[in-house]
Design a protein around this motif. Sequence first.
Motif, PDB file in Angstrom:
ATOM      1  N   SER A  10     -91.591  38.752  34.200  1.00 43.34           N
ATOM      2  CA  SER A  10     -91.295  37.651  33.290  1.00 43.34           C
ATOM      3  C   SER A  10     -92.501  36.733  33.161  1.00 43.34           C
ATOM      4  O   SER A  10     -93.171  36.432  34.148  1.00 43.34           O
ATOM      5  N   PRO A  11     -92.765  36.244  31.955  1.00 43.00           N
ATOM      6  CA  PRO A  11     -93.849  35.280  31.782  1.00 43.00           C
ATOM      7  C   PRO A  11     -93.448  33.870  32.209  1.00 43.00           C
ATOM      8  O   PRO A  11     -94.269  32.972  32.229  1.00 43.00           O
ATOM      9  N   PHE A  12     -92.165  33.688  32.559  1.00 45.13           N
ATOM     10  CA  PHE A  12     -91.669  32.374  32.940  1.00 45.13           C
ATOM     11  C   PHE A  12     -91.700  32.203  34.450  1.00 45.13           C
ATOM     12  O   PHE A  12     -91.316  33.091  35.198  1.00 45.13           O
ATOM     13  N   LEU A  13     -92.165  31.028  34.872  1.00 49.43           N
ATOM     14  CA  LEU A  13     -92.259  30.715  36.296  1.00 49.43           C
ATOM     15  C   LEU A  13     -91.438  29.471  36.596  1.00 49.43           C
ATOM     16  O   LEU A  13     -91.412  28.524  35.812  1.00 49.43           O
ATOM     17  N   TYR A  14     -90.765  29.477  37.747  1.00 49.56           N
ATOM     18  CA  TYR A  14     -90.106  28.273  38.237  1.00 49.56           C
ATOM     19  C   TYR A  14     -91.183  27.274  38.657  1.00 49.56           C
ATOM     20  O   TYR A  14     -92.350  27.641  38.839  1.00 49.56           O
ATOM     21  N   ARG A  23    -102.362  26.159  41.817  1.00 51.01           N
ATOM     22  CA  ARG A  23    -102.888  25.620  43.074  1.00 51.01           C
ATOM     23  C   ARG A  23    -102.664  24.111  43.158  1.00 51.01           C
ATOM     24  O   ARG A  23    -103.525  23.348  43.577  1.00 51.01           O
ATOM     25  N   LEU A  24    -101.482  23.672  42.698  1.00 47.49           N
ATOM     26  CA  LEU A  24    -101.064  22.277  42.785  1.00 47.49           C
ATOM     27  C   LEU A  24     -99.820  22.203  43.655  1.00 47.49           C
ATOM     28  O   LEU A  24     -99.182  23.222  43.919  1.00 47.49           O
ATOM     29  N   SER A  25     -99.453  21.009  44.041  1.00 45.42           N
ATOM     30  CA  SER A  25     -98.199  20.850  44.772  1.00 45.42           C
ATOM     31  C   SER A  25     -97.054  20.737  43.769  1.00 45.42           C
ATOM     32  O   SER A  25     -97.254  20.349  42.609  1.00 45.42           O
ATOM     33  N   GLU A  26     -95.864  21.058  44.218  1.00 49.20           N
ATOM     34  CA  GLU A  26     -94.686  20.892  43.365  1.00 49.20           C
ATOM     35  C   GLU A  26     -94.521  19.430  42.980  1.00 49.20           C
ATOM     36  O   GLU A  26     -94.102  19.110  41.874  1.00 49.20           O
ATOM     37  N   ARG A  27     -94.859  18.556  43.900  1.00 51.64           N
ATOM     38  CA  ARG A  27     -94.747  17.112  43.664  1.00 51.64           C
ATOM     39  C   ARG A  27     -95.664  16.677  42.522  1.00 51.64           C
ATOM     40  O   ARG A  27     -95.306  15.818  41.720  1.00 51.64           O
ATOM     41  N   THR A  28     -96.847  17.266  42.448  1.00 49.95           N
ATOM     42  CA  THR A  28     -97.781  16.934  41.370  1.00 49.95           C
ATOM     43  C   THR A  28     -97.202  17.360  40.026  1.00 49.95           C
ATOM     44  O   THR A  28     -97.260  16.596  39.053  1.00 49.95           O
ATOM     45  N   LEU A  29     -96.628  18.553  39.950  1.00 49.93           N
ATOM     46  CA  LEU A  29     -96.007  18.985  38.693  1.00 49.93           C
ATOM     47  C   LEU A  29     -94.841  18.082  38.328  1.00 49.93           C
ATOM     48  O   LEU A  29     -94.645  17.761  37.151  1.00 49.93           O
ATOM     49  N   GLU A  30     -94.069  17.661  39.313  1.00 50.17           N
ATOM     50  CA  GLU A  30     -92.962  16.732  39.060  1.00 50.17           C
ATOM     51  C   GLU A  30     -93.503  15.415  38.492  1.00 50.17           C
ATOM     52  O   GLU A  30     -92.956  14.872  37.532  1.00 50.17           O
ATOM     53  N   TYR A  31     -94.569  14.911  39.075  1.00 54.03           N
ATOM     54  CA  TYR A  31     -95.201  13.685  38.594  1.00 54.03           C
ATOM     55  C   TYR A  31     -95.610  13.850  37.132  1.00 54.03           C
ATOM     56  O   TYR A  31     -95.368  12.981  36.288  1.00 54.03           O
ATOM     57  N   TYR A  32     -96.252  14.972  36.805  1.00 51.22           N
ATOM     58  CA  TYR A  32     -96.666  15.227  35.433  1.00 51.22           C
ATOM     59  C   TYR A  32     -95.474  15.293  34.482  1.00 51.22           C
ATOM     60  O   TYR A  32     -95.571  14.848  33.338  1.00 51.22           O
ATOM     61  N   ARG A  33     -94.364  15.873  34.913  1.00 51.18           N
ATOM     62  CA  ARG A  33     -93.175  15.929  34.054  1.00 51.18           C
ATOM     63  C   ARG A  33     -92.639  14.531  33.768  1.00 51.18           C
ATOM     64  O   ARG A  33     -92.183  14.258  32.662  1.00 51.18           O
ATOM     65  N   ILE A  34     -92.722  13.652  34.739  1.00 52.23           N
ATOM     66  CA  ILE A  34     -92.193  12.299  34.581  1.00 52.23           C
ATOM     67  C   ILE A  34     -93.135  11.423  33.770  1.00 52.23           C
ATOM     68  O   ILE A  34     -92.714  10.735  32.839  1.00 52.23           O
ATOM     69  N   TYR A  35     -94.415  11.446  34.105  1.00 56.49           N
ATOM     70  CA  TYR A  35     -95.372  10.514  33.524  1.00 56.49           C
ATOM     71  C   TYR A  35     -96.278  11.124  32.454  1.00 56.49           C
ATOM     72  O   TYR A  35     -97.032  10.417  31.811  1.00 56.49           O
ATOM     73  N   PRO A  39     -98.878  20.318  32.222  1.00 54.28           N
ATOM     74  CA  PRO A  39     -98.604  21.423  31.307  1.00 54.28           C
ATOM     75  C   PRO A  39     -97.224  21.289  30.666  1.00 54.28           C
ATOM     76  O   PRO A  39     -96.325  20.661  31.219  1.00 54.28           O
ATOM     77  N   VAL A  40     -97.098  21.881  29.491  1.00 59.23           N
ATOM     78  CA  VAL A  40     -95.817  21.923  28.793  1.00 59.23           C
ATOM     79  C   VAL A  40     -94.822  22.701  29.647  1.00 59.23           C
ATOM     80  O   VAL A  40     -95.181  23.700  30.275  1.00 59.23           O
ATOM     81  N   TYR A  41     -93.594  22.220  29.694  1.00 55.47           N
ATOM     82  CA  TYR A  41     -92.547  22.954  30.405  1.00 55.47           C
ATOM     83  C   TYR A  41     -91.360  23.139  29.483  1.00 55.47           C
ATOM     84  O   TYR A  41     -91.278  22.539  28.419  1.00 55.47           O
ATOM     85  N   ARG A  42     -90.464  23.985  29.895  1.00 53.87           N
ATOM     86  CA  ARG A  42     -89.283  24.291  29.087  1.00 53.87           C
ATOM     87  C   ARG A  42     -88.043  24.131  29.943  1.00 53.87           C
ATOM     88  O   ARG A  42     -88.105  24.277  31.161  1.00 53.87           O
ATOM     89  N   LYS A  43     -86.939  23.837  29.288  1.00 51.81           N
ATOM     90  CA  LYS A  43     -85.667  23.766  29.999  1.00 51.81           C
ATOM     91  C   LYS A  43     -84.760  24.852  29.446  1.00 51.81           C
ATOM     92  O   LYS A  43     -84.471  24.880  28.264  1.00 51.81           O
ATOM     93  N   HIS A  44     -84.376  25.739  30.320  1.00 52.05           N
ATOM     94  CA  HIS A  44     -83.405  26.783  29.984  1.00 52.05           C
ATOM     95  C   HIS A  44     -82.158  26.435  30.773  1.00 52.05           C
ATOM     96  O   HIS A  44     -82.103  26.667  31.982  1.00 52.05           O
ATOM     97  N   GLY A  45     -81.197  25.844  30.090  1.00 48.44           N
ATOM     98  CA  GLY A  45     -80.040  25.315  30.805  1.00 48.44           C
ATOM     99  C   GLY A  45     -80.506  24.129  31.634  1.00 48.44           C
ATOM    100  O   GLY A  45     -81.140  23.215  31.121  1.00 48.44           O
TER     101      GLY A  45
END
Length: 82
Positions: A10-14, A23-35, A39-45
């Motif tokens: 699958s081309p989709f990653l959790y 090579r980032l922390s999950e926390r960094t990606l969470e920060y980017y989603r909030i602020y 990278p662009v993310y998608r919501k499937h459900g």
Amino acid sequence: MTGTQKSPESPFLYAAEAAQYLRLSERTLEYYRIYGGGPVYRKHGNRILYHRADLDGWSQGRKYTSTGGAGSPDRDRAAGQS
């Protein structure tokens, strides 16, 4: 040919997989989603997923040639400021 063909990856990653891929922390990606700024993310459900092409594109836009000055030629060129 047997019935045990491997399905295409699958081309989709959790988020955890995307963080590891970049090579980032999950926390960094969470920060980017909030602020913003990540990278662009998608919501499937209720799942947050990242497409590999989006991660590659985001990373490509973060190329630098030096640490000083107002920017780098690569970033200025990408913004149309050559």
